[in-house]
Design a protein around this motif. Structure first.
Motif, short mmCIF file in Angstrom:
data_model
loop_
_atom_site.label_atom_id
_atom_site.label_comp_id
_atom_site.label_asym_id
_atom_site.label_seq_id
_atom_site.Cartn_x
_atom_site.Cartn_y
_atom_site.Cartn_z
N ALA A 1 4.44 0.83 5.61
CA ALA A 1 4.60 2.06 6.54
C ALA A 1 4.37 1.42 7.99
CB ALA A 1 3.30 3.07 6.09
N VAL A 2 3.73 0.42 8.08
CA VAL A 2 3.35 -0.02 9.40
C VAL A 2 4.50 -0.83 9.80
CG1 VAL A 2 1.88 -1.56 10.66
CG2 VAL A 2 0.79 -0.12 9.03
N GLU A 3 5.20 -1.80 8.87
CA GLU A 3 6.01 -2.61 9.22
C GLU A 3 7.52 -1.85 9.62
OE1 GLU A 3 5.93 -5.65 6.40
OE2 GLU A 3 4.02 -6.12 7.28
N THR B 1 5.09 6.97 4.76
CA THR B 1 4.49 7.98 5.24
C THR B 1 3.71 7.24 6.48
OG1 THR B 1 2.71 7.49 3.76
CG2 THR B 1 4.05 9.46 3.15
N GLY B 2 3.09 8.08 7.29
CA GLY B 2 2.41 7.38 8.48
C GLY B 2 0.64 7.52 8.04
N LYS B 3 0.02 7.45 9.09
CA LYS B 3 -1.42 7.57 8.51
C LYS B 3 -2.22 8.48 9.57
CE LYS B 3 -4.98 4.29 7.33
NZ LYS B 3 -5.50 2.67 7.68
N GLY B 4 -3.09 9.23 8.98
CA GLY B 4 -3.69 10.19 9.78
C GLY B 4 -5.20 9.69 10.08
N TYR C 1 -2.41 11.21 14.40
CA TYR C 1 -1.82 10.62 13.24
C TYR C 1 -0.91 9.51 13.91
CZ TYR C 1 0.91 10.93 8.91
OH TYR C 1 1.35 10.54 7.63
N ALA C 2 -0.65 8.66 13.23
CA ALA C 2 0.02 7.38 13.38
C ALA C 2 1.47 7.13 12.71
CB ALA C 2 -0.73 6.07 13.50
N PHE C 3 2.52 6.95 13.08
CA PHE C 3 3.61 6.71 12.33
C PHE C 3 4.46 5.94 13.13
CE2 PHE C 3 8.00 7.63 10.81
CZ PHE C 3 7.83 7.63 9.53
N GLY C 4 5.09 4.79 12.63
CA GLY C 4 5.95 3.91 13.40
C GLY C 4 5.50 3.69 14.69
#
Lengths: 246, 188
Positions: free
Chosen positions: A21-23, A31-34, B70-73
């Motif tokens: 998800a990070v890369e 998915t992202g991270k909350g 929230y974090a995404f990309g």
């Protein structure tokens, strides 16, 4: 023992998918991270949401046609939800509740650890769960602090340690580091090399900390009046990078 | 005997009278009295269609309330409960900055999978396409799946402490303005 083995496999898969998800964000399945104060979490093809009274399970296999798969009729005064592997950790004002999502369409309550009324986000891995309880006039009378539970057997979460803290709120972990937002007292960095015995390494009194997201080597913190970003290549020694003001 | 009854009646009447003191003025800041007008917040309503329309504003919007992150990309998102979602470009953390705002009135939660953002607009689940920030749009919606998120929507309460006009629950509140209002609801 077999269950533990299974948990390890799930944990490994979860960790691998987190890295992805990070890369790479181009994959449609990432998915992202909350932060820890969220009421929404996505695991696989399901969105799990909690309001005070219900846990909603929504099938999002086809995002054009999301379908409600279920709604629990449990009433726990729920506040936060956290997914780890095939489990959902639900923080409520009355306790920590663990749901199995081995059948993703119907989460099943498998374990609980009750506590005095308070507000409490939670994060967890395969051995321990970390909860901050915030006792206050609106939240309840519990002693404010960090509560560590042994969750190797999810059916019987066992309270291993309590560390009193003033105004703890959001929290998150990265490998052997646990970060706890303590309002105006700042950000507290604990070593959790010994999972059940967090050791305070340092406090960063850089603002009023509310919540955070460890995101690879970046620690994204929500403070009053903005965001603060830290480099956590060295997990126990966050280095300030940037403030994003309102 | 008659005398005793009369005395009893009189004392009961005195006690009752003491209880039901006319409340022309509040005895404390929480003394509710809709007959009195005070300066406070009044809800601004909108039609359901307008209130629930999703839009992307490619500019920095003021933060009204600070909510979940929230974090995404390469992005960080921060909910502005009731108003929408602030978008922060985090491509290079050392120069991270706010770049835009997704207007989702009544929102309080979010999560992302793939190129879809899952959030709530009041009581609806809304799935937003954000593959391309120049083309942020509603992808799908499940109406009234979260009834509680509407009733307790952050925007159903005024932005500051004090007296406010209780909003009507059959309408959607999209904001608040100061006005002369009945001393009816108190936010603390």
């Amino acid at each position: 023992m077999r269950i533990l083995y299974y948990v390890y496999i799930v944990a490994f898969v979860a960790l691998v998918s987190c890295e992805k998800a990070v890369e790479s964000t181009s994959l449609a399945s990432t998915t992202g991270k909350g932060g820890s104060l969220t009421r929404f979490t996505i695991a696989g093809n399901y969105l799990y949401a909690v309001d005070a009274h219900f846990l909603y399970t929504i099938n999002i296999t086809d995002p054009a046609h999301p379908v409600k798969a279920g709604q629990s009729d449990l009433n726990f005064d729920m506040e936060t939800i956290y997914n780890y592997g095939s489990y959902l950790f639900v923080g409520s004002r009355t306790g920590l509740y663990i749901y199995s999502i081995s059948t993703p369409s119907s989460p099943r309550l498998v374990g609980e650890a009750k506590h005095a009324r308070s507000c409490d986000p939670v994060v967890a891995n395969d051995t321990a769960s970390y909860t901050t309880l915030f006792g206050s006039s609106t939240c309840g009378p519990a002693t404010s602090g960090l509560y560590v539970h042994d969750v190797r057997n999810v059916q019987t979460p066992f309270l291993k340690k309590t560390i009193p803290l003033n105004n703890p709120i959001g929290l998150g972990m990265a490998d052997s580091a646990l970060y706890v937002c303590c309002g105006s007292e700042g950000l507290k960095v604990f070593s959790i090399k010994d999972a059940y015995n967090p050791v305070l390494i340092q406090t960063k009194p850089d603002g009023h900390f509310v919540d955070l997201i460890p995101y690879g080597d970046l620690l994204i913190c929500r403070v009053n009046n903005g965001l603060k970003l830290y480099d956590i290549s060295n997990r126990l020694a966050p280095l300030f990078i940037k403030e994003v003001t309102n | 005997m008659l005398m005793r009854k009369a005395l009893l009646f009189l004392s009961v009447a005195i006690v009752l009278f003491a209880c039901f003191k006319p409340i022309r003025e509040p005895r404390d800041p929480n003394g509710y009295n809709p007959a009195i007008k005070v300066w406070g917040y009044k809800p601004v309503y909108s039609t359901e269609t307008l209130a629930k329309t999703i839009a992307y504003i490619p500019a920095v919007e003021p933060v009204i309330r600070e909510g979940n992150i929230y974090a995404f990309g390469n992005y960080i998102f921060q909910i502005d409960p009731g108003a929408g979602i602030h978008v922060i470009d985090n491509t290079t953390p050392a120069s991270a900055k706010r770049i835009g705002f997704i207007r989702v009135r009544g929102c309080s939660q979010m999560s992302i999978k793939g190129d879809k953002l899952y959030t709530n607009s009041y009581n609806d689940l809304v799935i937003v396409d954000f593959t391309d920030l120049s083309n942020v749009r509603e992808h799908s919606r499940v109406k009234n799946i979260f009834p509680e998120f509407r009733e307790y929507s952050p925007i159903a309460f005024p932005p500051d402490k004090g007296w406010y006009k209780c909003p009507s629950m059959d309408s959607l509140v999209i904001g608040w303005v100061m006005d002369s209002i009945p001393q009816q609801c108190y936010y603390q």
